[in-house]
Design a protein around this motif. Structure first.
Motif, short mmCIF file in Angstrom:
data_model
loop_
_atom_site.label_atom_id
_atom_site.label_comp_id
_atom_site.label_asym_id
_atom_site.label_seq_id
_atom_site.Cartn_x
_atom_site.Cartn_y
_atom_site.Cartn_z
N VAL A 143 43.31 -8.99 -8.47
CA VAL A 143 42.93 -7.83 -7.68
C VAL A 143 41.44 -7.93 -7.36
O VAL A 143 40.65 -8.41 -8.18
CB VAL A 143 43.23 -6.50 -8.44
CG1 VAL A 143 42.47 -6.44 -9.74
CG2 VAL A 143 42.91 -5.29 -7.57
N SER A 144 41.08 -7.55 -6.16
CA SER A 144 39.66 -7.54 -5.77
C SER A 144 39.40 -6.35 -4.87
O SER A 144 40.25 -5.94 -4.07
CB SER A 144 39.28 -8.84 -5.05
OG SER A 144 40.04 -9.01 -3.87
N LEU A 145 38.21 -5.79 -5.01
CA LEU A 145 37.79 -4.63 -4.24
C LEU A 145 36.37 -4.86 -3.76
O LEU A 145 35.49 -5.23 -4.55
CB LEU A 145 37.85 -3.36 -5.09
CG LEU A 145 37.23 -2.09 -4.49
CD1 LEU A 145 38.09 -1.58 -3.34
CD2 LEU A 145 37.07 -1.01 -5.56
N SER A 146 36.15 -4.68 -2.47
CA SER A 146 34.78 -4.73 -1.93
C SER A 146 34.56 -3.51 -1.05
O SER A 146 35.48 -3.07 -0.35
CB SER A 146 34.55 -6.02 -1.13
OG SER A 146 35.35 -6.06 0.03
N MET A 147 33.35 -2.99 -1.09
CA MET A 147 33.05 -1.78 -0.34
C MET A 147 31.62 -1.84 0.17
O MET A 147 30.71 -2.23 -0.56
CB MET A 147 33.24 -0.53 -1.20
CG MET A 147 32.97 0.78 -0.47
SD MET A 147 33.19 2.24 -1.52
CE MET A 147 31.72 2.13 -2.54
N PHE A 148 31.44 -1.47 1.42
CA PHE A 148 30.10 -1.28 1.98
C PHE A 148 30.04 0.13 2.52
O PHE A 148 30.88 0.55 3.32
CB PHE A 148 29.83 -2.29 3.10
CG PHE A 148 28.50 -2.08 3.78
CD1 PHE A 148 27.31 -2.20 3.07
CD2 PHE A 148 28.44 -1.73 5.12
CE1 PHE A 148 26.09 -2.00 3.69
CE2 PHE A 148 27.23 -1.53 5.75
CZ PHE A 148 26.05 -1.66 5.04
N PHE A 149 29.03 0.88 2.06
CA PHE A 149 28.94 2.30 2.42
C PHE A 149 27.52 2.60 2.88
O PHE A 149 26.54 2.20 2.24
CB PHE A 149 29.29 3.17 1.21
CG PHE A 149 29.34 4.64 1.51
CD1 PHE A 149 30.42 5.18 2.19
CD2 PHE A 149 28.31 5.48 1.13
CE1 PHE A 149 30.47 6.54 2.48
CE2 PHE A 149 28.35 6.83 1.40
CZ PHE A 149 29.44 7.36 2.09
N TRP A 172 33.13 0.51 5.13
CA TRP A 172 34.49 -0.01 4.97
C TRP A 172 34.82 -0.25 3.51
O TRP A 172 33.95 -0.38 2.65
CB TRP A 172 34.68 -1.30 5.76
CG TRP A 172 33.64 -2.35 5.50
CD1 TRP A 172 33.52 -3.16 4.41
CD2 TRP A 172 32.55 -2.69 6.37
NE1 TRP A 172 32.45 -4.00 4.54
CE2 TRP A 172 31.83 -3.73 5.74
CE3 TRP A 172 32.13 -2.25 7.62
CZ2 TRP A 172 30.72 -4.31 6.31
CZ3 TRP A 172 31.02 -2.82 8.20
CH2 TRP A 172 30.32 -3.84 7.55
N ILE A 173 36.13 -0.30 3.25
CA ILE A 173 36.68 -0.59 1.93
C ILE A 173 37.77 -1.64 2.10
O ILE A 173 38.66 -1.49 2.94
CB ILE A 173 37.27 0.67 1.26
CG1 ILE A 173 36.21 1.76 1.12
CG2 ILE A 173 37.85 0.33 -0.11
CD1 ILE A 173 36.78 3.08 0.65
N ASN A 174 37.72 -2.72 1.31
CA ASN A 174 38.75 -3.76 1.30
C ASN A 174 39.37 -3.82 -0.09
O ASN A 174 38.65 -3.90 -1.09
CB ASN A 174 38.15 -5.13 1.64
CG ASN A 174 37.58 -5.18 3.04
OD1 ASN A 174 38.11 -4.59 3.96
ND2 ASN A 174 36.47 -5.90 3.19
N LEU A 175 40.70 -3.81 -0.15
CA LEU A 175 41.42 -3.91 -1.42
C LEU A 175 42.51 -4.96 -1.28
O LEU A 175 43.30 -4.91 -0.32
CB LEU A 175 42.03 -2.55 -1.80
CG LEU A 175 42.89 -2.52 -3.06
CD1 LEU A 175 42.05 -2.87 -4.30
CD2 LEU A 175 43.56 -1.16 -3.22
#
Length: 838
Positions: A710-716, A669-672
């Motif tokens: 602004v914030s970005l989190s990603m789990f791949f 997932w990607i959260n922005l």
């Protein structure tokens, strides 16, 4: 005679044809709660005396009277009957009617979940499977909250599990585990002290999260709801793990009585041990770190019958942190103006936080009835103490930046020198006990032709008693160039002092009622709305608060992919708890009013397929109008409130989330998020200025402490090509710098500066040592046969080695200037982890 026979045959054929013309056909598929087809289900028409059985694949077909309203009944042993109204059908019409039957055992479990706050009809809630969270590499060993949903900003300390949602404080978030509200220690001031949070990943079945606009059935907080459901095991299983950071183990099982299959006992038990000594060794302050954190947790349920369930939950959590600092050296500044901050320490810090929590619940779901109810009782007890006595002898020197000079990189002049003495003897005891009754009533679905309607009423009432006993004795002495700050020629002054002796005992009562209506037009659309009202009373300020909340959604059904449009609006008031009541001098304000927020949320949820795999896109835009704010300052994860309703403000932004199978068989997932949250103190003319610049500019409002633009989190997750036994887990967090201001000057020039942006990448490489396939391949004598699965992971925390900061040490120079020396967080560290499931 022959002619008579021919006429008789023609008469019979015409009568059969006439009979057939008065009939219609209903067909469909019958499945259970797991979408498995159910054979041999009896399908009948009430009052008509006709019936058929479903086939092995769950399909059926039945002839029914045309031009007549009727009720179709579906029944099968061990499942709850389903009756569906069908309107008048035309002769020879083919009408599809699919249905789902629920086992009586499943109904009890689901009713308990519904009584706990089932989220199927709450459009603000997004539910996630807990399995991917087992693989997220994190140095805290806790559930990674920032990956759960949109709008979440983690604390700036990776060792902490505190989180902010859409600009709110860490104390504005509700957390439930199987409907029991979870509390956390009060005195935590840094991620180093923070141990194990309550949710245990090994025990979790699912997580549901709302970043705002949630229903009235949830409690009185301003920002968010995290609703965790623990597993309902049906067989014996367990797991164990070991790493450089600690160890975990859990056991689960289910026991069913042979003589009475309706009676079943289920249990979950988990224990965790964590030590961050290895990670803390990467900090710039050297010394002896002795952190030890342990917890034991259990959850058990017993089905007294197929309508009653008794459950119990218990937790003991102890966090011990001991620290003897030795020295510190931090370089700061620019290429042409570099400084070094050096400190020699003596003394130590010893902290001990012990919490206990226990609760029971009794759920009842009567047979063939549309109502249910649940009784809950729980208590939380926290024993906390901080003992700090540390003296730091510091120097602030100028570094030679000319690389051609023989003293390049060396201190060539002293511009600041002094002593910082921090002392604390803080002791807190907190007890929070409550009882709650909640329930609901669901009206059976009515189908008239292709249209069905339903409504779901929920209600609840809760009483809570709180005891807070707090003894504070905390001060800081600053000596700059042999002069104590603040300076006096007659006495030695302390830079800051906090003293208090509190014994607070209060009562709370709150309740809610809400109704959810749904309307579905077969193959066309579905829409629904929820209207609710929540009320609360607190004995200390005797405030009675009433807050309305509403939700609406629309879902077209005649599209290739699933899309849902949603809107929420409501009032969210947060009555004071002990943290907000205590100001920065330790004084308690018992007349503090509730903080107030008016939420407006618009969103869309879109389920679709890409590359032949499932994906989901979510977006929400929001605005929160904030009234009677209790402002706070943030230092690492320590929140220091002003203890009064002296500000107003707003939060506005937009969030995006995309999750799905980017790689077949894995969830990523990607959260922005984009956020702006501001506040204004009552009667204060705020101003801003550049660092080390005396020129001030008047501003209408100022940034709140969690204003992360602004914030970005990603789990791949990914596999090596053609090797699904080699797995890669990547966790990325990027965020704009949080605001801050100088100590004792953070009202007019409030939060006028910002930290550098936060970057962090954690990565894990996992190798599947064992699973069911390998058991077949390697024979019965292999020692791993007793295990279902075994993983070995190699993890790298802070892969890029970025020096992130969550707080500052403020130093005065000889020229009476203040410098903010960043307190950097952990650097790169590796971890080896092994986990076994059996």
């Amino acid at each position: 005679m022959q002619n008579k026979t021919v006429w008789l045959i023609l008469l019979l054929l015409s009568s059969f044809q006439l009979f057939a013309q008065n009939k219609a056909t209903i067909f469909g598929t019958i499945v259970d709660e797991k979408e498995n087809p159910i054979p041999l289900v009896t399908i009948g028409v009430i009052g008509e005396g006709v019936g058929v059985f479903s086939n092995n694949d769950g399909t059926y077909e039945i002839k029914v009277p045309a031009k007549k309203n009727m009720e179709i009944i579906f029944s099968f042993l061990g499942y709850k009957e389903d009756t569906i109204k069908v309107g008048k059908l035309r002769p020879n019409e083919q009408f599809q009617l699919n249905t789902k039957l629920f086992s009586t055992e499943f109904l009890l479990e689901q009713a308990v979940v519904t009584a706990q706050g089932g989220n199927s009809d709450d459009i603000s809630i997004e539910t996630l499977d807990a399995k991917p969270f087992e693989f997220i590499p994190t140095p805290s060993m806790n559930l990674d909250i920032t990956s759960i949903g949109i709008g979440i900003t983690g604390s700036a300390d990776e060792l902490s599990s505190q989180y902010s949602v859409r600009g709110g404080s860490y104390d504005e978030n509700l957390v439930y585990v199987n409907d029991f509200e979870i509390y956390r220690p009060f005195l935590i001031r840094s991620g180093q002290q923070e141990g194990l949070t309550f949710p245990n990943v090994d025990l979790i079945r699912s997580l549901a999260f709302s970043a705002g606009g949630f229903q009235s059935r949830f409690g009185d907080k301003l920002s968010s709801v995290l609703d965790i459901k623990y597993k309902q095991p049906d067989s014996l299983a367990g797991s164990a793990s070991l790493s450089f950071l600690g160890a975990t183990a859990h056991l689960e099982g289910s026991i069913k009585k042979k003589k009475n299959p309706d009676q079943r006992f289920r249990f979950l038990m988990g224990t965790r041990y964590k030590t961050t000594r290895y990670v803390l060794g990467s900090l710039q302050t050297t010394g002896e770190y002795l952190p030890n954190f342990v917890d034991v947790q259990a959850y058990a349920s017993y089905d007294l019958s197929d309508t009653w369930q008794l459950a119990w939950i218990g937790n003991v959590n102890r966090s011990q942190f001991q620290f003897r600092p030795d020295s510190r050296a931090t370089a700061l500044g620019l290429v042409n103006a570099a400084f070094q901050f050096s400190v020699d320490f003596e003394g130590q810090e010893v902290d001990d936080f012990t919490t206990y929590m226990t609760g029971i619940s009794l759920s009842h779901v009567p047979k063939d009835k549309n109502y249910y109810f649940k009784f809950l009782a729980s208590t939380f007890h926290s024993l906390e103490n901080e003992r700090i006595d540390i003296i730091g002898d510091y120097e602030l020197g100028i570094l030679e930046t000319d690389l051609s000079d023989d003293e390049a990189g060396e201190v060539v002049g002293i511009i600041g020198q002094g002593i910082q003495h921090t002392f604390a003897r803080n002791y807190l005891t907190a007890r929070v006990s409550n009882v709650e009754w909640k329930g609901g009533w669901q009206k059976s679905k009515e189908r008239v032709g292709s249209q069905s309607t339903s409504n779901h009423i929920r209600y609840g009432v809760k009483y809570q008693y709180e005891i807070i006993q707090d003894e504070l004795n905390e001060w800081e002495r600053l000596d700059s160039a042999l002069y104590s700050l603040a300076y006096s020629d007659t006495q030695v002054n302390l830079f800051s002092t906090v003293k208090a002796n509190v014994d607070l005992r209060t009562h709370r009562v709150n309740g809610f009622i809400q109704n959810t209506w749904k309307n579905t037009k077969s193959e066309l659309s579905e829409y629904g709305f929820t209207i609710g009202l929540r009320a609360s009373y607190w004995s200390e300020n005797q405030d009675i608060i009433i807050t309305p909340r509403a939700q609406f959604y629309y879902k077209p059904l005649n599209t290739k992919n699933s899309v849902l449009f949603k809107a929420s609006v409501g009032a969210y008031y947060q009555p004071p708890f002990y943290r907000e009541m205590r100001n920065q001098l330790g004084v308690i304000n018992t007349n503090l009013k509730a903080q107030k927020s008016i939420h407006g949320v618009l969103g869309v949820s879109y389920d679709f397929e890409m590359w032949g795999r499932p994906f989901k896109f979510i977006s929400e835009a929001y605005y929160k109008h904030l009234i009677d704010i209790v402002p706070f300052d943030l230092d690492n994860v320590r929140i220091r409130y002003y203890g009064d309703n002296i500000a107003s403000g707003y939060s506005a932004g937009i969030d995006f989330r995309l999750n799905g199978e980017f790689i077949p068989g894995t969830e990523s997932w990607i959260n922005l998020s984009f956020l702006r949250t501001r506040e204004k103190f009552d009667g204060v003319d705020h101003a801003s200025r550049e660092f080390q610049d005396s020129t001030a500019t008047s501003v209408r409002d100022v940034a709140r402490p969690n204003d992360q633009l602004v914030s970005l989190s990603m789990f791949f997750q990914d596999f090596l090509p053609k090797r699904e036994d080699f797995k890669v887990n990547l966790n990325l967090v990027v965020g704009a710098g949080l605001p801050f201001g100088p100590p004792n000057d953070n009202v007019i020039y409030r939060n006028t500066y910002r930290y550098s942006p936060y970057y962090r990448v954690d990565i894990g490489f996992g190798y599947l040592l064992w699973d069911a396939i390998r058991r077949k391949e390697r024979g019965k004598r292999n020692p791993f046969n007793r295990f279902d699965k075994a993983w070995l992971s190699f993890e790298v925390f802070n892969l890029l080695g970025v020096a992130n900061a969550a707080s500052n040490t403020w130093v005065k120079t000889i020229q009476n200037q203040q410098l903010a020396v960043p307190n950097y967080l952990t650097s790169r560290r590796i971890n080896l982890r092994m986990k076994i499931n059996f």
